[in-house]
Write a protein that holds these residues in place. Structure first.
Motif, PDB file in Angstrom:
ATOM      1  N   TYR A   1      -7.533  -1.002   3.957  1.00  0.00           N
ATOM      2  CA  TYR A   1      -8.009  -2.257   4.533  1.00  0.00           C
ATOM      3  C   TYR A   1      -9.532  -2.381   4.390  1.00  0.00           C
ATOM      4  O   TYR A   1      -9.966  -2.887   3.351  1.00  0.00           O
ATOM      5  CB  TYR A   1      -7.544  -2.372   5.983  1.00  0.00           C
ATOM      6  CG  TYR A   1      -7.468  -3.802   6.478  1.00  0.00           C
ATOM      7  CD1 TYR A   1      -7.000  -4.816   5.648  1.00  0.00           C
ATOM      8  CD2 TYR A   1      -7.869  -4.136   7.761  1.00  0.00           C
ATOM      9  CE1 TYR A   1      -6.936  -6.124   6.090  1.00  0.00           C
ATOM     10  CE2 TYR A   1      -7.788  -5.456   8.216  1.00  0.00           C
ATOM     11  CZ  TYR A   1      -7.332  -6.437   7.376  1.00  0.00           C
ATOM     12  OH  TYR A   1      -7.273  -7.735   7.814  1.00  0.00           O
ATOM     13  N   VAL A   2     -10.294  -1.914   5.371  1.00  0.00           N
ATOM     14  CA  VAL A   2     -11.744  -2.123   5.313  1.00  0.00           C
ATOM     15  C   VAL A   2     -12.534  -0.936   5.859  1.00  0.00           C
ATOM     16  O   VAL A   2     -12.036  -0.160   6.674  1.00  0.00           O
ATOM     17  CB  VAL A   2     -12.186  -3.378   6.112  1.00  0.00           C
ATOM     18  CG1 VAL A   2     -11.595  -4.649   5.506  1.00  0.00           C
ATOM     19  CG2 VAL A   2     -11.829  -3.259   7.580  1.00  0.00           C
TER      20      VAL A   2
ATOM     21  N   HIS B   1     -10.900 -11.866  -1.576  1.00  0.00           N
ATOM     22  CA  HIS B   1     -11.079 -10.542  -0.969  1.00  0.00           C
ATOM     23  C   HIS B   1     -10.579  -9.414  -1.875  1.00  0.00           C
ATOM     24  O   HIS B   1      -9.693  -8.651  -1.482  1.00  0.00           O
ATOM     25  CB  HIS B   1     -10.339 -10.472   0.363  1.00  0.00           C
ATOM     26  CG  HIS B   1     -11.160 -10.932   1.534  1.00  0.00           C
ATOM     27  ND1 HIS B   1     -11.272 -12.255   1.894  1.00  0.00           N
ATOM     28  CD2 HIS B   1     -11.909 -10.239   2.426  1.00  0.00           C
ATOM     29  CE1 HIS B   1     -12.052 -12.355   2.964  1.00  0.00           C
ATOM     30  NE2 HIS B   1     -12.444 -11.155   3.316  1.00  0.00           N
TER      31      HIS B   1
ATOM     32  N   VAL C   1     -13.853  -4.157   1.416  1.00  0.00           N
ATOM     33  CA  VAL C   1     -12.412  -3.952   1.229  1.00  0.00           C
ATOM     34  C   VAL C   1     -12.178  -2.626   0.501  1.00  0.00           C
ATOM     35  O   VAL C   1     -12.781  -2.370  -0.548  1.00  0.00           O
ATOM     36  CB  VAL C   1     -11.813  -5.112   0.408  1.00  0.00           C
ATOM     37  CG1 VAL C   1     -10.351  -4.827   0.069  1.00  0.00           C
ATOM     38  CG2 VAL C   1     -11.965  -6.425   1.151  1.00  0.00           C
TER      39      VAL C   1
END
Lengths: 336, 336
Positions: free
Chosen positions: B102-103, B205, B229
């Motif tokens: 994810y991040v 993204h 990301v």
């Protein structure tokens, strides 16, 4: 309050917002958590591959649990993997490659050196390239129903419109149309038009999927060299290499390893490699938890997929109207 | 020979195979490397954000270089980020969150505690939500040409066909059609049908893109809390949050950090957080290399994108016939 970026976005912790008709809007996580027991499918311990790495620098255990693809999807490589695990073949070998936004790969670092390479156990089969895809005629009804069931949520597809016929390299490319969908708990791409048997399907290289390293065609790999995806789905590998399963627990022990500095992310020295303590089939691991996944044929999964495709959690102001199949991870949990 | 999995697949090291017309088939990497100098666009040092983390456990430097979106794409947050860097605001703060697939997120870990939070520099603006997207009317010709130029290679799209109108939650969803494409060196999704101004576009993204953490709407974030990301592109965040740039060097210093064990991957203790030594705009960093990217309007990029979409390196037996926009990373390199 900065911490709340995705406190709301990624999970669904807070009170649901109200739709116009005053029904609460459940989040993807809430939908999965509320799914009736009948919508969950048990994973057989015989379909688990448990890899224990040596403990980390702080002495913490590192276990990676992989679900192997069950029948009717399991191809010949999975039989080889069972034989390799039974022979304890991976014990003492290592993680040899970590390439950022791509794959982590493990096996025998000395496989290329015949003098040092570890001998493979007897009885491994050479699997043909035809097994990179699955013949949909084996399960035609299942495929037809799934196409109808979930296609509306999933936006990833390939079509001949995306081939530039003006390019000198593309003259020989076939017309193909592929739709992504879930079948029996797994992400597949289904060929709906193209040179391959209509209705054939192949697993999709989503994050965490596990595949079989191989040499150049016609070599298809034995299963002794495995990799998992740790980046944006490398879909160009679909139908070109065997996928055999997915990591269902502990992927962080692989994805957070230091990146290799050699070509393609291979480690350049033995000291950089993380050692594998053991790899076993789940039935040979004492005290292993039971796992289950949310059936992709269930109404709960359809609602979950829709919620992933059209997020309405309080964080979001504009639902997307669709999701890539790899943004709809199949929920897997330990059985309570 | 197992090491050769993707020795051929990922880069393009070996002699190219021959097409039917006996011309060699160049790989994506070979196409980029062979692009004429005129096809490369210099990145202004003023558009770089350089984050130095404290050295790792072995004393090695950890530098992350981010390219900020230049005009005409840069929105209000980028002005804030310049002010924060000029004020040396991030120095001594930390990486606070690493959520697998994810991040990675950084900023002031005490931002939620008014007594401990670091004061923001003066002059930051509150940017409206309308700036999550860019009005294509500002650059209509550019958008039209790009749609024609590259759409044929890129398969990701969303369309109203992917919305289930039978769901009670979807009644209010608008009809939208979105096409992905590159404009001026960046990945965008372009709304070709929908309630937003036709021709508006928003950054995508993809892996390595950098965005601005925010609270619930109408809060849009200041730019003090940033994330990148490190997994499969979370496209549900597009148009819901501000993207301001991308990591062009050193993302492995973020993506290989230990995953946080708190909710959403936040670290639970201060000791787990990696410290930020400094964050500066490129013009303030002595000895910084110059960088350039392969112009997405060039013929070289079109050939590169086609090769990514239809791999014909010796490793591959079946080209895909299309690629997700996030599988076509824009080549960036140091200027020699």
């Amino acid at each position: 309050m900065q911490k709340s970026f995705l406190l709301v976005a990624a999970l669904l912790l807070t009170a649901p917002v109200q739709a116009e008709d005053a029904k609460p809007v459940p989040s993807p996580g809430e939908i999965a958590a509320a799914a009736p027991k009948a919508d969950w499918t048990a994973i057989a311990p015989a379909d688990l591959l448990v890899m224990d790495l040596t403990p980390d620098a702080k002495g913490r255990a590192r276990r990676v649990v992989i679900q192997l693809m069950p029948a009717p999807f399991s191809q010949g490589w999975i039989g080889n993997i069972r034989k390799l695990a039974a022979a304890q073949w991976w014990d003492g070998l290592s993680i040899n490659r970590v390439q950022d936004n791509y794959v982590v790969q493990w096996g025998d670092a000395d496989a290329e050196d015949k003098a040092k390479a570890r001998a493979l156990p007897p009885g491994l089969v050479a699997v043909p390239e035809s097994e990179y895809v699955i013949n949909g005629e084996q399960t035609p009804q299942l495929v037809r129903e799934q196409l109808k069931f979930l296609s509306r949520f999933i936006r990833a597809e390939m079509s001949p419109d995306h081939i530039d016929r003006g390019s000198p390299w593309n003259k020989e490319l076939p017309d193909r149309k592929v739709d992504d969908n879930f079948i029996g708990g797994w992400p597949f791409s289904l060929e709906t038009r193209g040179p391959m048997q209509p209705g054939t399907f192949a697993p999709v290289h989503c994050y965490g999927m596990v595949g079989v390293g191989r040499d150049l065609s016609p070599n298809t790999g034995t299963g002794a060299e495995l990799y998992t995806v740790i980046g944006h789905a490398p879909r160009h590998l679909d139908r070109n290499i065997a996928l055999v399963g997915r990591v269902i627990e502990g992927i962080e022990h692989l994805s957070s390893l230091p990146r290799g500095t050699g070509a393609l992310g291979f480690y350049e020295t033995a000291e950089e490699r993380t050692r594998i303590a053991s790899v076993r089939i789940g039935t040979a691991v004492a005290g292993l938890p039971s796992y289950e996944y949310l059936s992709t044929e269930s109404a709960s999964f359809a609602a979950y997929a829709d919620a992933r495709a059209n997020r309405r959690d309080p964080f979001f102001i504009r639902p997307a109207g669709g999701a890539d199949i790899c943004n709809i991870p199949v929920p897997v949990r330990r059985v309570k």
